[in-house]
Structure formats: structure tokens, C-alpha cells
Design a protein around this motif. Structure first.
Motif, PDB file in Angstrom:
ATOM      1  N   LEU A 181      21.012 -39.842  -5.398  1.00  0.00           N
ATOM      2  CA  LEU A 181      21.225 -40.432  -4.075  1.00  0.00           C
ATOM      3  C   LEU A 181      22.657 -40.903  -3.865  1.00  0.00           C
ATOM      4  O   LEU A 181      23.141 -40.956  -2.743  1.00  0.00           O
ATOM      5  N   GLY A 182      23.344 -41.250  -4.949  1.00  0.00           N
ATOM      6  CA  GLY A 182      24.719 -41.724  -4.832  1.00  0.00           C
ATOM      7  C   GLY A 182      25.646 -40.678  -4.233  1.00  0.00           C
ATOM      8  O   GLY A 182      26.671 -41.018  -3.651  1.00  0.00           O
ATOM      9  N   HIS A 183      25.293 -39.414  -4.382  1.00  0.00           N
ATOM     10  CA  HIS A 183      26.209 -38.359  -3.951  1.00  0.00           C
ATOM     11  C   HIS A 183      25.753 -37.705  -2.653  1.00  0.00           C
ATOM     12  O   HIS A 183      26.210 -36.618  -2.293  1.00  0.00           O
ATOM     13  N   VAL A 184      24.862 -38.385  -1.946  1.00  0.00           N
ATOM     14  CA  VAL A 184      24.500 -37.970  -0.589  1.00  0.00           C
ATOM     15  C   VAL A 184      25.597 -38.471   0.347  1.00  0.00           C
ATOM     16  O   VAL A 184      25.943 -39.653   0.345  1.00  0.00           O
ATOM     17  N   GLU A 200      36.619 -42.163  -1.603  1.00  0.00           N
ATOM     18  CA  GLU A 200      36.396 -40.978  -2.437  1.00  0.00           C
ATOM     19  C   GLU A 200      35.584 -41.337  -3.668  1.00  0.00           C
ATOM     20  O   GLU A 200      35.750 -42.404  -4.246  1.00  0.00           O
ATOM     21  N   CYS A 201      34.702 -40.404  -4.051  1.00  0.00           N
ATOM     22  CA  CYS A 201      33.823 -40.619  -5.210  1.00  0.00           C
ATOM     23  C   CYS A 201      34.378 -39.850  -6.411  1.00  0.00           C
ATOM     24  O   CYS A 201      35.039 -38.826  -6.251  1.00  0.00           O
ATOM     25  N   ASN A 202      34.061 -40.322  -7.610  1.00  0.00           N
ATOM     26  CA  ASN A 202      34.477 -39.611  -8.828  1.00  0.00           C
ATOM     27  C   ASN A 202      33.869 -38.214  -8.914  1.00  0.00           C
ATOM     28  O   ASN A 202      34.347 -37.371  -9.668  1.00  0.00           O
ATOM     29  N   CYS A 203      32.794 -37.954  -8.158  1.00  0.00           N
ATOM     30  CA  CYS A 203      32.163 -36.631  -8.204  1.00  0.00           C
ATOM     31  C   CYS A 203      32.948 -35.598  -7.412  1.00  0.00           C
ATOM     32  O   CYS A 203      32.638 -34.412  -7.459  1.00  0.00           O
ATOM     33  N   GLY A 204      33.936 -36.057  -6.644  1.00  0.00           N
ATOM     34  CA  GLY A 204      34.730 -35.123  -5.849  1.00  0.00           C
ATOM     35  C   GLY A 204      34.406 -35.156  -4.365  1.00  0.00           C
ATOM     36  O   GLY A 204      35.154 -34.624  -3.552  1.00  0.00           O
ATOM     37  N   PHE A 205      33.286 -35.772  -4.017  1.00  0.00           N
ATOM     38  CA  PHE A 205      32.935 -35.885  -2.599  1.00  0.00           C
ATOM     39  C   PHE A 205      33.683 -37.054  -1.957  1.00  0.00           C
ATOM     40  O   PHE A 205      34.039 -38.015  -2.641  1.00  0.00           O
ATOM     41  N   ALA A 206      33.877 -36.947  -0.673  1.00  0.00           N
ATOM     42  CA  ALA A 206      34.414 -38.064   0.094  1.00  0.00           C
ATOM     43  C   ALA A 206      33.294 -38.625   0.967  1.00  0.00           C
ATOM     44  O   ALA A 206      32.489 -37.872   1.513  1.00  0.00           O
ATOM     45  N   GLY A 207      33.239 -39.932   1.044  1.00  0.00           N
ATOM     46  CA  GLY A 207      32.280 -40.557   1.952  1.00  0.00           C
ATOM     47  C   GLY A 207      30.833 -40.418   1.533  1.00  0.00           C
ATOM     48  O   GLY A 207      29.937 -40.384   2.376  1.00  0.00           O
ATOM     49  N   ASP A 208      30.562 -40.318   0.229  1.00  0.00           N
ATOM     50  CA  ASP A 208      29.153 -40.373  -0.185  1.00  0.00           C
ATOM     51  C   ASP A 208      28.773 -41.841  -0.461  1.00  0.00           C
ATOM     52  O   ASP A 208      29.619 -42.736  -0.380  1.00  0.00           O
ATOM     53  N   VAL A 209      27.505 -42.070  -0.748  1.00  0.00           N
ATOM     54  CA  VAL A 209      27.019 -43.453  -0.844  1.00  0.00           C
ATOM     55  C   VAL A 209      27.694 -44.196  -2.001  1.00  0.00           C
ATOM     56  O   VAL A 209      28.107 -45.342  -1.876  1.00  0.00           O
TER      57      VAL A 209
HETATM   58 ZN   LIG Z   1      29.691 -38.866  -5.472  1.00  0.00          ZN
END
Ligand SMILES: [Zn+2]
Length: 348
Positions: A181-184, A200-209
Motif C-alpha cells: 500500500l505504501g507504493h500506491v 519522492e519515495c525510495n522505490c522510485g515513485f513520486a507522490g506515493d503514500v
Molecule cells: Zn514507494
């Protein structure tokens, strides 16, 4: 073994739950009547940094010790539930890229579930730690009705963990990656200020939870922005990672900067739950993590803010509840045990 408050002996066959963490394993025993035999943390060192061989041996040690502690004969054990931090496949193969807890190369692609099963000679059922915690929250909340209900859990920690439970079972997905859910990614309108950069998230996504609703998100994204708006704040003089950890104490005292940060987190989780409402329409939305250990008035405010920003239809509002998840330090082992119990119950 740590000091423990209460220990019971089994009334029937049992399953064992083992929670594998970065520093410790935590163990529990659940009997077929649904009774946990220990009421507090029972830990031993996990030794995950020494590689798979030592770590599997420590899990076997945790298994043996918890049986001794509860005077449970090994012949009564039908299965073992195991949870570890992810990412890992649905059946417990650690990611081929490793992970924070499993950084040594020998861990990459290691089948921890299979290795433990081979070591102790009993069926081992695997879940990642967030899914195990979600499962425990679900069963604890719904009790006898657990297998007829659905829920979604968001657990705010270093990252944002979570899980989706449908009819009492974790939705794990084809690759074991459901419930991340964190990367939604969520709509940011109404969450961010006009001049605030997209987190920005460490997973590479921007604006995820997780880029907002996690300790990492506070340190990396929210606090740097808000400290520019409150340049005289006492936390401005602290290293950012320490400031992020201290922020909850300020939130409890209704400090305006801290309230602004936690309000953004609550809004982000509300946006996530709004998406969940349209995906699985769950009966319960669980919220756990550090915020649940905060002062009661603060955690209630946080939960209320999440609820206010979860857009439910009138029918959903009548059907759903929002709940704080307690006992999180035991949730992994207990959830792992519940998963193992559900696997073997039909033959009982
Ligand atoms: Zn993420």
C-alpha cells in the motif's frame, strides 16, 4: 528468553508463529481453540546480518525455546507460521535484489520458508511482516466473524506497510506483491501545499503514500519543506533524521509545524483508503505503527483526520469502521501464527 508475564499450556494441537526482524525473532504459540499461550514478547537474536545459515538456526532455536517455555510437546505442533520483512515472494523467497534486512549476497533469492521447513521438519507458512500484522489486526478485531469480513491495514513506520485481507485471508497476489500500500500513488491535490515539491519515495515513485506517510517521508520530504516555513523551530537545529523521530513528541504538544506534517500524513492515508474503498470496499480500515503508541488524544486526532479524508459513500460509511491497531510488537508473530492455523484448521 525475556521475562514474560503469563504462560499457558496448550489445550489442544497448536501452531507456532515466528516473526523474523532485523535484530530479533519473536515467537508465540497459538492453540486450536484460538488461544495464544504467551502474552508478551519472547525474543532471541535474529542474526540476519550473519547470513541465512545462522539466521535459520536462530529461528529453529526460537521454535524450540517457545515450545519449552509453554511446555508444549513438539508432537502437538501442526504447522509453523513465519513472517519476515519484504520484499519476498508469496512463498518466502527473498527478493533477488536483497532488501534492507537481507543485504548480504547470500540472502538474494534465498528461500527462507523452505530452509526453515527443511530444518525443523514441519510445514512452514510464509507471510511478509506487514501482511502478518494486517492479518492479526483483522482476526483480533472480527473474532468469530473474521472469515466473513474484509479489511485494509496501513502501518506507519520507517516505511508504510500494509495488507489487504479478504474473507479472513491475506491477498498475496501472483508475485506476492499485493498489499504494497505504501507504493500506491495518490492524488496530491488537497494534501500538499501549493509551493510544496512532489515527494519522492525510495522505490522510485513520486507522490506515493510512503513518500508522505512514513518516517522516511518525514525526513526526506515533509520536514525539509516545513522547516523552511518555520525557520525558528527548535528542530531546525537538529540533524534531519533525529528531527523526524522527535516530531511525534511535538505533535502531542500541538506544535503547529508537527501538526501540519502529521495532518499531511493523515490526509495521504485518507486518500489511500478512498482508493481501497473503491477496490475492495472493506468492512474495517486499520491504522497502526508509531502513531498508535502516541498519547491518546493525539492518536485519536490522527485517526479522525484519516477518517475525515477518506471519501466513502453513505452506504459505506454505515458499513465500515476505522480502528487503531494495538500490540504491534507482537502482531507479526501472532499474525504468522493465525495464517498457519488457517492453513491446518480444515483437518482439525
Ligand atoms: Zn514507494
Amino acid at each position: 528468553m525475556d521475562q514474560i508475564d503469563a504462560v499457558r499450556t496448550p489445550a489442544s494441537w497448536v501452531v507456532v508463529g515466528l516473526d523474523n526482524g532485523g535484530t530479533c525473532n519473536n515467537a508465540t504459540v497459538l492453540d486450536a481453540t484460538g488461544q495464544f499461550l504467551v502474552d508478551s514478547l519472547v525474543e532471541n537474536p535474529s542474526l540476519v546480518t550473519e547470513g541465512p545459515e545462522s539466521a535459520v538456526e536462530q529461528l529453529a532455536e526460537a521454535f524450540t525455546s517457545i515450545l519449552e517455555l509453554t511446555s508444549t510437546p513438539r508432537t502437538l505442533v501442526r504447522a509453523v507460521g513465519l513472517d519476515t520483512p519484504g520484499p519476498a515472494s508469496a512463498d518466502g523467497v527473498i527478493s533477488s535484489k536483497g532488501s534492507t534486512n537481507f543485504s548480504q549476497v547470500s540472502w538474494h533469492g534465498f528461500d527462507i520458508r523452505g530452509a526453515l521447513q527443511a530444518r525443523i521438519g514441519l510445514p512452514v507458512v510464509y507471510n511478509n511482516d506487514a501482511n502478518a500484522a494486517a492479518l492479526y489486526a483483522h482476526h483480533r478485531h472480527f473474532g468469530a466473524e473474521a472469515m466473513e469480513r474484509s479489511s485494509v491495514a496501513a502501518i506507519v513506520g520507517t516505511g508504510l506497510g500494509g495488507g489487504v485481507v479478504e474473507l479472513g485471508k491475506v491477498v498475496s497476489g501472483a508475485a506476492g506483491m499485493a498489499g504494497e500500500l505504501g507504493h500506491v500513488q495518490i492524488p496530491l491535490h488537497g494534501v500538499l501545499e501549493e509551493d510544496q515539491p512532489v515527494p519522492e519515495c525510495n522505490c522510485g515513485f513520486a507522490g506515493d503514500v510512503e513518500s508522505i506517510a512514513s518516517l522516511t517521508g518525514i525526513a526526506k520530504n515533509l520536514l525539509p519543506y516545513w522547516l523552511r516555513r518555520f525557520p525558528d523551530h527548535p528542530l531546525a537545529g537538529e540533524p534531519i533524521s533525529r528531527a523526524a523521530k522527535l516530531l511525534r513528541g511535538y505533535g502531542e504538544k500541538e506544535d503547529p509545524l508537527a501538526v501540519a506534517v502529521f495532518e499531511q500524513q493523515a490526509k495521504a492515508i485518507g486518500k489511500l483508503f478512498t482508493i481501497a474503498a473503491n477496490f475492495t470496499d472493506p468492512a474495517a480500515y486499520f491504522l497502526g505503527g508509531g502513531v498508535v503508541e502516541a498519547a491518546p488524544h493525539f492518536r485519536q486526532w490522527f485517526l479522525n483526520t484519516v477518517r475525515e479524508h477518506t471519501q466513502l459513500r453513505a452506504e459505506q460509511q454505515a458499513a465500515a469502521t476505522f480502528v487503531l491497531v494495538p500490540d504491534l510488537d507482537m502482531a507479526g508473530a501472532r499474525g504468522a501464527a493465525v495464517a498457519a492455523l488457517e492453513t491446518v484448521r480444515p483437518v482439525g
